[in-house]
Design an enzyme around this catalytic site. Structure first.
Site, mmCIF file in Angstrom:
data_model
loop_
_atom_site.group_PDB
_atom_site.id
_atom_site.type_symbol
_atom_site.label_atom_id
_atom_site.label_comp_id
_atom_site.label_asym_id
_atom_site.label_seq_id
_atom_site.Cartn_x
_atom_site.Cartn_y
_atom_site.Cartn_z
ATOM 1 C CG ASN A 1 -1.966 -1.133 1.093
ATOM 2 O OD1 ASN A 1 -2.090 -1.752 0.034
ATOM 3 N ND2 ASN A 1 -2.667 -1.405 2.172
ATOM 4 C CG HIS B 1 -20.751 37.159 -29.512
ATOM 5 N ND1 HIS B 1 -21.554 36.671 -28.520
ATOM 6 C CD2 HIS B 1 -20.329 38.386 -29.089
ATOM 7 C CE1 HIS B 1 -21.652 37.564 -27.539
ATOM 8 N NE2 HIS B 1 -20.896 38.609 -27.852
ATOM 9 C CB SER C 1 -8.575 13.716 -49.517
ATOM 10 O OG SER C 1 -9.572 12.908 -50.117
ATOM 11 C CE LYS D 1 -10.844 17.883 -47.617
ATOM 12 N NZ LYS D 1 -11.917 17.020 -47.123
ATOM 13 C CG ASN E 1 -8.201 16.556 -45.012
ATOM 14 O OD1 ASN E 1 -8.863 17.503 -45.440
ATOM 15 N ND2 ASN E 1 -8.269 15.339 -45.518
ATOM 16 C CE1 TYR F 1 -4.316 0.295 -3.132
ATOM 17 C CE2 TYR F 1 -5.256 -1.734 -2.277
ATOM 18 C CZ TYR F 1 -4.683 -1.016 -3.309
ATOM 19 O OH TYR F 1 -4.491 -1.608 -4.522
ATOM 20 C CD GLN G 1 -4.546 -3.589 -9.625
ATOM 21 O OE1 GLN G 1 -3.814 -3.989 -8.722
ATOM 22 N NE2 GLN G 1 -5.241 -4.427 -10.381
ATOM 23 C CE LYS H 1 -0.801 1.228 -9.828
ATOM 24 N NZ LYS H 1 -2.122 1.289 -9.143
#
Ligand code: ARG
Length: 455
Positions: A107, A153, A274, A280, A282, A314, A319, A322
């Site tokens: 722990n 805006h 593309s 294109k 992108n 604990y 666990q 992580k």
């Protein structure tokens, strides 16, 4: 490890749900560093013999090099990184391995490992953020005079400079770095020595292990030490705000390189073509940075939810800290690095940026301010008069600067030809030289200050 109390092994699915080694093997360096500090302290306190201590330390070094060379076999049957390493230590040095866990529990061990890992993650992310700030500052310097519309805006509001716009992000990233530094400072206490939850009856020296692992001090309460994951939450929370800053900028880049804006051009290195539409280009990197903010914010939600119902201290639920932590840290590091490359390569299109200020009567505020200054009009009245003049320009479908003087004088007879001085966007921008304002001169001052503060 607990065979004494158990007659049978775990069900197969129990091993599956219980084992964390597939992901917590990333804690190996922190786990070994923590074990070495603990072992040295046990020797110094005469809790274990110098001989056993030396065997343990050299065994741990061997394990470290085995893992780094990719020669270590991680076993799900050994559950997690702590027990995988301890089992290997037993293979290597025999009996003495069993003494390492004196006055310690998994722990406080895992709490220590995750703390050290999070601290390392912050120490990796901070210089990456600094690089991104440097890239933005360099671009801001190049574009300190480049005029563009500033929006509220998403409506053209007042002209600004691209340099000023980019420097706004330098400030946001500065706060992100400060939040991470703050988190780092608060997390930098050692949980080691809390043992399972209540401390230990062995005469350990917590200050010594704290010091040798670079902590400021031991944590004050053993129960808190094993139950706390605040530092992971703080890291991901600060990271979520960072991710949203990156996402907002990424969104602007996506807009800016579209045909409707044509404000910037991204490099080949950070765009894709593309397979069907040959014209294109992108902005995939920007889109992915925007999209990956979802993962980081998701990680925060995920861990908040894991922790919210846990009684002290604990619980195995923890666990589950992580994977969100690792994913958030990896995602942030990747996004910051990709953004830095994209910003370094980006090219502004000054003519298109300037042209975009021709629409939207963007100097209307300057006209109102002029009426206040020149005619001593109360601002509210000036606002009203300007509104009428904007309506005129709208009817004639022309810019404010292209309205004939006579037309403006129909609205307000005291207006004279000097008004044209403030209707140009160049003059409007240059006049906003207040501290933190958009005038090229103010932006250059901000750039110099930012280099001092951040780089
Ligand atoms: N793998 C565990 C975790 O990540 C380590 C701690 C286990 N402690 C325990 N009492 N079962 O949380």
């Amino acid at each position: 490890m607990w065979g004494g109390r158990f007659a049978a092994g775990p069900a197969e699915v129990m091993e599956q749900i219980n084992a964390s080694i597939s992901f917590d093997q990333r804690l190996y360096a922190q786990d070994i560093a923590g074990s070495k500090a603990h072992c040295a302290m046990l020797v110094d306190q005469a809790i274990i013999s110098a001989e056993d201590g030396a065997a343990i330390l050299s065994g741990l070094d061997t394990i470290l090099s085995e893992i780094e060379a990719g020669r270590f076999v991680f076993k799900a049957s050994l559950e997690d990184i702590h027990m995988n390493i301890e089992a290997r230590l037993r293979d290597l040095i025999g009996e003495a391995a069993g003494r390492l866990h004196t006055a310690r529990s998994r722990n406080d061990q895992v709490a220590l490992d995750v703390r050290l890992w999070t601290r390392d993650a912050i120490d990796r992310l901070d210089p990456a953020l600094r690089d991104l700030q440097a890239a933005l500052i360099d671009q801001a310097e190049r574009e300190a005079d480049t005029i563009m519309p500033g929006y509220t805006h998403l409506q053209a509001a007042q002209p600004v400079t691209l340099g000023h716009h980019l420097m706004a992000y330098v400030e946001m990233l500065g706060r992100d770095r400060a939040r991470l530094a703050d988190c780092r400072q608060r997390l930098n206490e050692s949980p080691l020595g809390a043992a399972a939850l209540a401390g230990t009856s062995f005469p350990i020296d917590r200050a010594a292990t704290a010091r040798s692992l670079g902590f400021d001090r031991p944590m004050a309460n053993s129960m808190d030490a094993v139950a706390d994951r605040d530092y992971v939450l703080e890291f991901i929370a600060a990271g979520s705000i960072l991710a949203l800053h990156l996402s907002r900028f990424a969104e602007e880049l996506v807009l800016w390189c579209s045909a409707g804006f044509r404000f910037v051009e991204l490099s080949d290195a950070f765009t894709t073509g593309s397979s069907i539409m040959p014209q294109k280009r992108n902005p995939d990197a920007a889109e992915l940075i925007r999209g990956k903010a979802g993962r980081v914010i998701g990680a925060l939600n995920s861990l908040l939810t894991v922790m919210k119902g846990l009684p002290m201290t604990y619980g195995k639920d923890m666990q589950e800290d992580k994977e969100p932590l690792f994913d958030a840290a990896d995602t942030l590091q990747l996004c910051v690095t990709a953004m830095t490359g994209m910003v370094r390569d980006m090219r502004a299109r000054p003519e298109d940026l300037r042209q975009a200020t021709d629409h939207g009567f963007i100097t209307a505020t300057d006209l109102a301010d002029w009426l206040v200054r020149r005619l001593d009009m109360p601002f509210r009245q000036a606002h009203h008069v300007t509104g009428s003049i904007v309506r005129l320009a709208e009817e004639r479908d022309c810019a404010l600067a292209d309205l004939p003087l006579a037309a403006m004088q129909e609205v307000e007879p005291r207006i004279d030809a000097e008004v044209f001085e403030v209707l140009s966007v160049e003059k409007a921008v240059a006049s906003r030289n207040s501290e933190g304002g958009t005038a090229p001169e103010a932006v250059r001052r901000a750039i110099a200050a930012a280099r001092e503060r951040f780089l």
